[in-house]
Design a protein around this motif. Structure first.
Motif, PDB file in Angstrom:
ATOM      1  N   PHE A  23      -7.933   1.682   0.513  1.00 57.31           N
ATOM      2  CA  PHE A  23      -7.045   0.530   0.352  1.00 57.31           C
ATOM      3  C   PHE A  23      -7.396  -0.570   1.353  1.00 57.31           C
ATOM      4  O   PHE A  23      -7.368  -1.765   1.014  1.00 57.31           O
ATOM      5  CB  PHE A  23      -5.586   0.953   0.533  1.00 57.31           C
ATOM      6  N   ILE A  24      -7.711  -0.193   2.579  1.00 56.27           N
ATOM      7  CA  ILE A  24      -8.077  -1.186   3.596  1.00 56.27           C
ATOM      8  C   ILE A  24      -9.345  -1.928   3.177  1.00 56.27           C
ATOM      9  O   ILE A  24      -9.446  -3.153   3.310  1.00 56.27           O
ATOM     10  CB  ILE A  24      -8.262  -0.498   4.965  1.00 56.27           C
ATOM     11  N   PRO A  27      -0.117   4.932  -0.118  1.00 58.61           N
ATOM     12  CA  PRO A  27      -1.220   5.894  -0.154  1.00 58.61           C
ATOM     13  C   PRO A  27      -0.809   7.344  -0.345  1.00 58.61           C
ATOM     14  O   PRO A  27      -1.655   8.228  -0.273  1.00 58.61           O
ATOM     15  CB  PRO A  27      -1.883   5.694   1.215  1.00 58.61           C
ATOM     16  N   ALA A  46      -0.230  -7.905   3.769  1.00 57.79           N
ATOM     17  CA  ALA A  46      -0.117  -6.512   3.315  1.00 57.79           C
ATOM     18  C   ALA A  46       1.077  -5.831   3.963  1.00 57.79           C
ATOM     19  O   ALA A  46       1.496  -6.166   5.078  1.00 57.79           O
ATOM     20  CB  ALA A  46      -1.398  -5.749   3.634  1.00 57.79           C
ATOM     21  N   LEU A  51       0.841  -1.196   0.000  1.00 57.46           N
ATOM     22  CA  LEU A  51       0.000   0.000   0.000  1.00 57.46           C
ATOM     23  C   LEU A  51       0.877   1.248   0.000  1.00 57.46           C
ATOM     24  O   LEU A  51       1.699   1.444   0.900  1.00 57.46           O
ATOM     25  CB  LEU A  51      -0.911   0.007   1.234  1.00 57.46           C
ATOM     26  N   LEU A  69      -6.005   5.700   2.224  1.00 54.86           N
ATOM     27  CA  LEU A  69      -5.719   4.520   3.047  1.00 54.86           C
ATOM     28  C   LEU A  69      -6.996   3.776   3.455  1.00 54.86           C
ATOM     29  O   LEU A  69      -7.032   2.531   3.377  1.00 54.86           O
ATOM     30  CB  LEU A  69      -4.882   4.903   4.267  1.00 54.86           C
ATOM     31  N   LEU A  95       2.649  -1.625   4.323  1.00 53.72           N
ATOM     32  CA  LEU A  95       2.239  -0.225   4.199  1.00 53.72           C
ATOM     33  C   LEU A  95       3.463   0.677   4.276  1.00 53.72           C
ATOM     34  O   LEU A  95       4.318   0.509   5.146  1.00 53.72           O
ATOM     35  CB  LEU A  95       1.250   0.125   5.317  1.00 53.72           C
ATOM     36  N   LEU A 123       1.063  -3.712  -6.031  1.00 55.59           N
ATOM     37  CA  LEU A 123       0.981  -2.464  -5.295  1.00 55.59           C
ATOM     38  C   LEU A 123      -0.308  -1.717  -5.602  1.00 55.59           C
ATOM     39  O   LEU A 123      -0.724  -1.652  -6.766  1.00 55.59           O
ATOM     40  CB  LEU A 123       2.168  -1.544  -5.641  1.00 55.59           C
ATOM     41  N   LEU A 124      -0.946  -1.169  -4.572  1.00 56.97           N
ATOM     42  CA  LEU A 124      -2.013  -0.184  -4.716  1.00 56.97           C
ATOM     43  C   LEU A 124      -1.376   1.162  -4.401  1.00 56.97           C
ATOM     44  O   LEU A 124      -0.880   1.357  -3.288  1.00 56.97           O
ATOM     45  CB  LEU A 124      -3.165  -0.469  -3.746  1.00 56.97           C
ATOM     46  N   GLU A 129      -1.122   7.385   9.485  1.00 58.61           N
ATOM     47  CA  GLU A 129      -1.474   6.030   9.062  1.00 58.61           C
ATOM     48  C   GLU A 129      -1.777   5.131  10.260  1.00 58.61           C
ATOM     49  O   GLU A 129      -2.722   4.332  10.218  1.00 58.61           O
ATOM     50  CB  GLU A 129      -0.335   5.446   8.218  1.00 58.61           C
ATOM     51  N   LEU A 141      -8.490  -4.436   0.551  1.00 57.97           N
ATOM     52  CA  LEU A 141      -7.868  -5.619   1.154  1.00 57.97           C
ATOM     53  C   LEU A 141      -8.916  -6.565   1.730  1.00 57.97           C
ATOM     54  O   LEU A 141      -8.799  -7.791   1.602  1.00 57.97           O
ATOM     55  CB  LEU A 141      -6.895  -5.193   2.257  1.00 57.97           C
ATOM     56  N   SER A 165       6.458  -6.801  -2.207  1.00 52.66           N
ATOM     57  CA  SER A 165       5.052  -6.986  -2.573  1.00 52.66           C
ATOM     58  C   SER A 165       4.887  -7.734  -3.894  1.00 52.66           C
ATOM     59  O   SER A 165       5.738  -7.648  -4.783  1.00 52.66           O
ATOM     60  CB  SER A 165       4.349  -5.627  -2.666  1.00 52.66           C
TER      61      SER A 165
END
Length: 367
Positions: A195-196, A181, A210, A179, A192, A212, A251-252, A223, A199, A248
């Protein structure tokens, strides 16, 4: 020799810090006036605090008085200190006003110039009258500026200097979604939680882990607050996003330069952008592009999926599954990223830019 390096965003601070290091390898006794973030602060002999890392029209308007104060202080400092040259890095909201005020009497260069091809082309008038030369980061920009009679140079994209050589691990049995963000408070607060949620949807079909990334201590604090509010525990890395990217499977990422880092490491990604409704409407009125990620802009087509303001979670999870299963989207991204590496330059960009600036600075002083 005394120089000024004027930046105002996280990426600009990174590139400014790298540029100062490269200049000092050529000329160790150079004195630096700087604005930006912690990278430039640590390297500057004289540092000027400026509003840093604000996002969107409302973010700037809410701190307009601070921008005016910064403009006044930077202008007066440069006039008093009279550096051999000034290097503006990105951040056109403040830097173009400074260039307009200083360019007639001081030698000014613009490294990472405004994206006039995306919106507000009229800004090129200030560049033409106030900037000695621009150093572009996209090869097509050089042609655009040269057609306007502005000396323009391209040495590659400085993000290539951030990519470290060596094998990038493939990952283990459990896929890891990284992640990214963003590096600005507004980005993180908007993206964020999105993104959560992604997930959570993705973990309904398969087991995932994950990671971050937090760009600095302040972003880490924000965060951690969001994670606590959402009731989630995610391994967090502060500083460079390299560990998160390398560790990872996918990736987001917030739209921005970090997209290029991900692509150059050969990792697949999805790109996201979210702001206030007002900022979004205003941006739609002035921005002429139908793509936002620099990866897609350089490649010239939308290879990496982009999600702006609206997030159809089921569709996003389908694309995540495609990538993790190495399907068509994954294959398209990998082919495009291989091409991207060919057109981005060969690295050592900061060193090349530093050499150019020192050479031009001395030449102009002798004239």
């Amino acid at each position: 020799m005394k120089i000024a390096v004027i930046a105002g965003e996280k990426s600009g601070d990174n590139y400014g810090a790298a540029l100062i290091d490269s200049i000092r390898r050529i000329k160790p006794d150079v004195s630096v006036i700087g604005t930006g973030g912690e990278g430039i602060r640590k390297r500057a002999d004289l540092f000027i605090d400026c509003p840093y890392g604000k996002m969107g029209f409302s973010g700037v308007l809410s701190r307009l008085h601070l921008f005016y104060r910064a403009f006044k202080e930077v202008k007066e400092t440069i006039e008093r200190e009279n550096p051999s040259f000034v290097v503006f890095i990105d951040n056109p909201g403040l830097n173009l006003k400074l260039a307009d005020a200083l360019g007639k009497k001081h030698t000014c260069f613009y490294y990472i110039p405004p994206k006039v091809w995306a919106h507000n082309y009229k800004r090129i008038r200030i560049i033409k009258s106030s900037i000695r030369a621009v150093i572009t980061i996209f090869p097509f920009e050089r042609t655009l500026y040269q057609k306007e009679g502005i000396p323009a140079f391209w040495f590659g994209h400085p993000v290539t200097d951030l990519i470290k050589s060596g094998e990038v691990p493939e990952g283990g049995d459990i896929p890891v979604i990284g992640l990214l963000p963003g590096s600005r408070e507004e980005e993180v607060r908007y993206l964020l939680p999105v993104f959560i949620r992604i997930l959570r949807y993705a973990s309904e079909k398969r087991k995932i882990a994950a990671l971050l990334s937090a760009s600095d201590k302040e972003i880490r604090r924000i965060e951690e607050d969001i994670l606590k509010k959402e009731g989630e525990e995610i391994t967090l890395f502060e500083g460079s996003p390299e560990k998160v990217i390398k560790g990872s499977s996918l990736l987001l990422a917030a739209s921005g330069t970090v997209n290029l880092e991900v692509a150059l490491y050969g990792k697949p990604l999805l790109v996201f952008y979210k702001t206030t409704y007002l900022n979004y409407i205003l941006a739609r009125l002035v921005v002429k592009l139908d793509m936002i990620s620099p990866v897609n802009l350089i490649i010239g087509k939308k290879v990496v999926p982009e999600y702006i303001q609206q997030f159809p979670y089921r569709k996003i999870v389908k694309e995540i599954d495609d990538i993790l299963d190495k399907g068509l989207l994954y294959q398209r991204e990998m082919e495009a990223f291989a091409h991207l590496k060919e057109v981005m330059g060969s690295g050592s960009v900061s060193e090349k830019v530093a050499g150019f600036l020192i050479k031009e600075g001395w030449r102009l002083q002798e004239c």
